[in-house]
Design a protein around this motif. Structure first.
Motif, PDB file in Angstrom:
ATOM      1  N   LEU A 103       0.817  -1.221   0.000  1.00  0.00           N
ATOM      2  CA  LEU A 103       0.000   0.000   0.000  1.00  0.00           C
ATOM      3  C   LEU A 103       0.840   1.256   0.000  1.00  0.00           C
ATOM      4  N   GLY A 104       2.113   1.138   0.292  1.00  0.00           N
ATOM      5  CA  GLY A 104       2.970   2.318   0.351  1.00  0.00           C
ATOM      6  C   GLY A 104       4.250   2.007   1.088  1.00  0.00           C
ATOM      7  N   GLU A 105       5.087   3.023   1.222  1.00  0.00           N
ATOM      8  CA  GLU A 105       6.385   2.829   1.852  1.00  0.00           C
ATOM      9  C   GLU A 105       6.777   4.079   2.613  1.00  0.00           C
ATOM     10  N   GLY A 106       7.364   3.880   3.798  1.00  0.00           N
ATOM     11  CA  GLY A 106       7.894   4.983   4.590  1.00  0.00           C
ATOM     12  C   GLY A 106       9.321   4.674   4.992  1.00  0.00           C
ATOM     13  N   GLY A 107       9.866   5.482   5.915  1.00  0.00           N
ATOM     14  CA  GLY A 107      11.237   5.262   6.361  1.00  0.00           C
ATOM     15  C   GLY A 107      11.405   3.946   7.091  1.00  0.00           C
ATOM     16  N   PHE A 108      10.302   3.411   7.616  1.00  0.00           N
ATOM     17  CA  PHE A 108      10.329   2.162   8.376  1.00  0.00           C
ATOM     18  C   PHE A 108      10.292   0.942   7.477  1.00  0.00           C
ATOM     19  N   GLY A 109       9.695   1.062   6.284  1.00  0.00           N
ATOM     20  CA  GLY A 109       9.513  -0.081   5.401  1.00  0.00           C
ATOM     21  C   GLY A 109       8.188   0.005   4.671  1.00  0.00           C
ATOM     22  N   LEU A 110       7.646  -1.149   4.293  1.00  0.00           N
ATOM     23  CA  LEU A 110       6.434  -1.196   3.475  1.00  0.00           C
ATOM     24  C   LEU A 110       5.172  -1.417   4.306  1.00  0.00           C
ATOM     25  N   LEU A 158      12.241   1.304  14.761  1.00  0.00           N
ATOM     26  CA  LEU A 158      11.842   0.384  15.821  1.00  0.00           C
ATOM     27  C   LEU A 158      11.323   1.124  17.041  1.00  0.00           C
ATOM     28  N   GLU A 159      12.022   2.178  17.467  1.00  0.00           N
ATOM     29  CA  GLU A 159      11.571   2.946  18.622  1.00  0.00           C
ATOM     30  C   GLU A 159      10.247   3.626  18.334  1.00  0.00           C
ATOM     31  N   GLU A 160      10.119   4.156  17.097  1.00  0.00           N
ATOM     32  CA  GLU A 160       8.865   4.804  16.714  1.00  0.00           C
ATOM     33  C   GLU A 160       7.718   3.801  16.702  1.00  0.00           C
ATOM     34  N   LEU A 161       8.009   2.573  16.215  1.00  0.00           N
ATOM     35  CA  LEU A 161       6.992   1.536  16.167  1.00  0.00           C
ATOM     36  C   LEU A 161       6.540   1.151  17.575  1.00  0.00           C
ATOM     37  N   LYS A 162       7.495   0.986  18.479  1.00  0.00           N
ATOM     38  CA  LYS A 162       7.150   0.660  19.860  1.00  0.00           C
ATOM     39  C   LYS A 162       6.352   1.797  20.498  1.00  0.00           C
ATOM     40  N   ASN A 163       6.764   3.029  20.205  1.00  0.00           N
ATOM     41  CA  ASN A 163       6.062   4.198  20.737  1.00  0.00           C
ATOM     42  C   ASN A 163       4.608   4.213  20.278  1.00  0.00           C
ATOM     43  N   GLU A 164       4.405   3.854  19.013  1.00  0.00           N
ATOM     44  CA  GLU A 164       3.050   3.852  18.470  1.00  0.00           C
ATOM     45  C   GLU A 164       2.188   2.805  19.158  1.00  0.00           C
ATOM     46  N   GLY A 200      12.076 -11.206  17.517  1.00  0.00           N
ATOM     47  CA  GLY A 200      13.180 -11.580  16.633  1.00  0.00           C
ATOM     48  C   GLY A 200      13.456 -10.498  15.622  1.00  0.00           C
ATOM     49  N   ASP A 201      13.513 -10.881  14.339  1.00  0.00           N
ATOM     50  CA  ASP A 201      13.790  -9.924  13.273  1.00  0.00           C
ATOM     51  C   ASP A 201      12.536  -9.228  12.768  1.00  0.00           C
ATOM     52  N   GLU A 202      11.384  -9.638  13.265  1.00  0.00           N
ATOM     53  CA  GLU A 202      10.138  -9.070  12.745  1.00  0.00           C
ATOM     54  C   GLU A 202       9.527  -8.057  13.705  1.00  0.00           C
ATOM     55  N   SER A 203       9.172  -6.904  13.149  1.00  0.00           N
ATOM     56  CA  SER A 203       8.439  -5.881  13.894  1.00  0.00           C
ATOM     57  C   SER A 203       7.360  -5.347  12.973  1.00  0.00           C
ATOM     58  N   MET A 204       6.114  -5.453  13.389  1.00  0.00           N
ATOM     59  CA  MET A 204       5.027  -5.007  12.526  1.00  0.00           C
ATOM     60  C   MET A 204       3.821  -4.572  13.345  1.00  0.00           C
ATOM     61  N   LEU A 205       3.012  -3.725  12.720  1.00  0.00           N
ATOM     62  CA  LEU A 205       1.764  -3.265  13.308  1.00  0.00           C
ATOM     63  C   LEU A 205       0.627  -3.646  12.363  1.00  0.00           C
ATOM     64  N   ILE A 206      -0.505  -4.049  12.918  1.00  0.00           N
ATOM     65  CA  ILE A 206      -1.652  -4.441  12.103  1.00  0.00           C
ATOM     66  C   ILE A 206      -2.802  -3.475  12.389  1.00  0.00           C
TER      67      ILE A 206
END
Length: 319
Positions: free
Chosen positions: A14-21, A46-52, A74-80
């Motif tokens: 759907l798009g891409e930012g500084g964090f990934g897709l 990663l810090e921004e993702l955790k903050n969110e 592990g190596d995966e960090s994602m938000l749904i």
């Protein structure tokens, strides 16, 4: 999540930012989702993702994007998230073809929805939240064009009677940052109010503040709006694609409120509770003062305009 996204197959990105897709997916029950996946090559996020996760999981409002789940292992960090079919406001508002689908009624509805979402963040939520990166690309639209504020990676929560803070690392987007934040690293609810004012003027005009061009001058969008305001020509700011089909009283109200929000001095800007009240009432709007970042560019012929949106400013302090 792998099954829902067909193992993150690129065609449904759907798009891409500084964090990934960001990927579209469908759960077994049929629910559509959007998955923000942190790239393994990304050196930020990663810090921004955790903050969110920490912030948005505690928030519930019809004008905020809804977080359904997360994975940090592990190596995966994602938000749904809930999937919003009309994607982000900038993809429609600044597209010559798609913007024609945004009649004035929808634009005014979007302005009001963003204002109510910000009021919730600043005043009515369990935490006092300052978003710090409010912009058109962070406003998502559902199937009925209801706006949802998204991307809380840079947001900060305040407790008690806190109203202002300072940071040495200013991260945001050119064209939306308030002067006191961009220059001195000071941010408060009034920083978000400034960003909202820019957004309101962009929604009315269909033009970006950053990179705005006019045949009669080299002012940015804020400067152009201020000039029309002083000369009593507010209707000229309205997107020409509306073909004159708009409610002038609502347009006038939106522009005047937008200009109040982008005033140079933070103390002069209204709170979001006042903004929501002014947008919803009939009557006189207070006179605005000179906007912040009222700029006139001196472009050399043939000079390219920088395309980057994000800015990081380090503010040195003496030892």
């Amino acid at each position: 999540i792998l099954k829902a996204t067909n193992h993150f197959h690129p065609p449904i990105s759907l798009g891409e930012g500084g964090f990934g897709l960001v990927y579209k997916g469908k759960l077994e029950g049929g629910q559509d989702i959007a998955v923000k996946r942190l790239s393994k090559e990304s050196r930020q996020g990663l810090e921004e993702l955790k903050n969110e996760v920490i912030l948005i999981s505690k928030l519930q409002h019809r004008n905020l994007v809804k977080l359904l789940g997360c994975c940090i292992q592990g190596d995966e960090s994602m938000l749904i998230y809930q999937y919003l079919p009309n994607k982000s406001l900038d993809l429609i508002l600044f597209d010559e073809t798609k913007s024609r689908s945004l009649d004035w009624q929808k634009r005014f509805h979007i302005i009001n929805g963003i204002a109510r979402g910000l009021l919730y963040l600043h005043q009515d939520s369990p935490l006092r939240i300052i978003h710090r990166d409010l912009k058109a690309s962070n406003i998502l639209l559902d199937s009925e064009m209801n706006p949802k504020i998204s991307d809380f990676g840079l947001a900060r929560s305040f407790g008690g009677n806190e109203t202002e803070a300072q940071t040495r690392r200013v991260v945001g987007t050119f064209g939306y940052m308030s002067p006191e934040y961009a220059v001195d690293g000071l941010f408060s609810v009034k920083s978000d109010v400034f960003s909202f004012g820019v957004l309101a003027l962009e929604i009315v005009s269909g033009k970006k503040n950053r990179g705005f061009a006019h045949t009669d001058h080299r002012l940015n969008l804020l400067g152009h709006a201020w000039t029309l305001y002083q000369e009593g020509r507010l209707a000229e700011l309205v997107d020409t694609f509306l073909n004159g089909e708009f409610e002038y009283a609502e347009v006038e109200k939106s522009i005047k409120v937008g200009l109040l929000c982008v005033q140079q001095n933070p103390e002069d800007r209204p709170k979001m509770s006042t903004v929501v009240w002014m947008l919803g009432k009939e009557g006189e709007i207070p006179e605005a003062k000179h906007p912040g970042f009222f700029t006139e560019r001196q472009l050399v012929s043939g000079e390219a305009v920088a395309s980057t949106n994000d800015v990081t400013i380090t503010i040195p302090h003496p030892r």
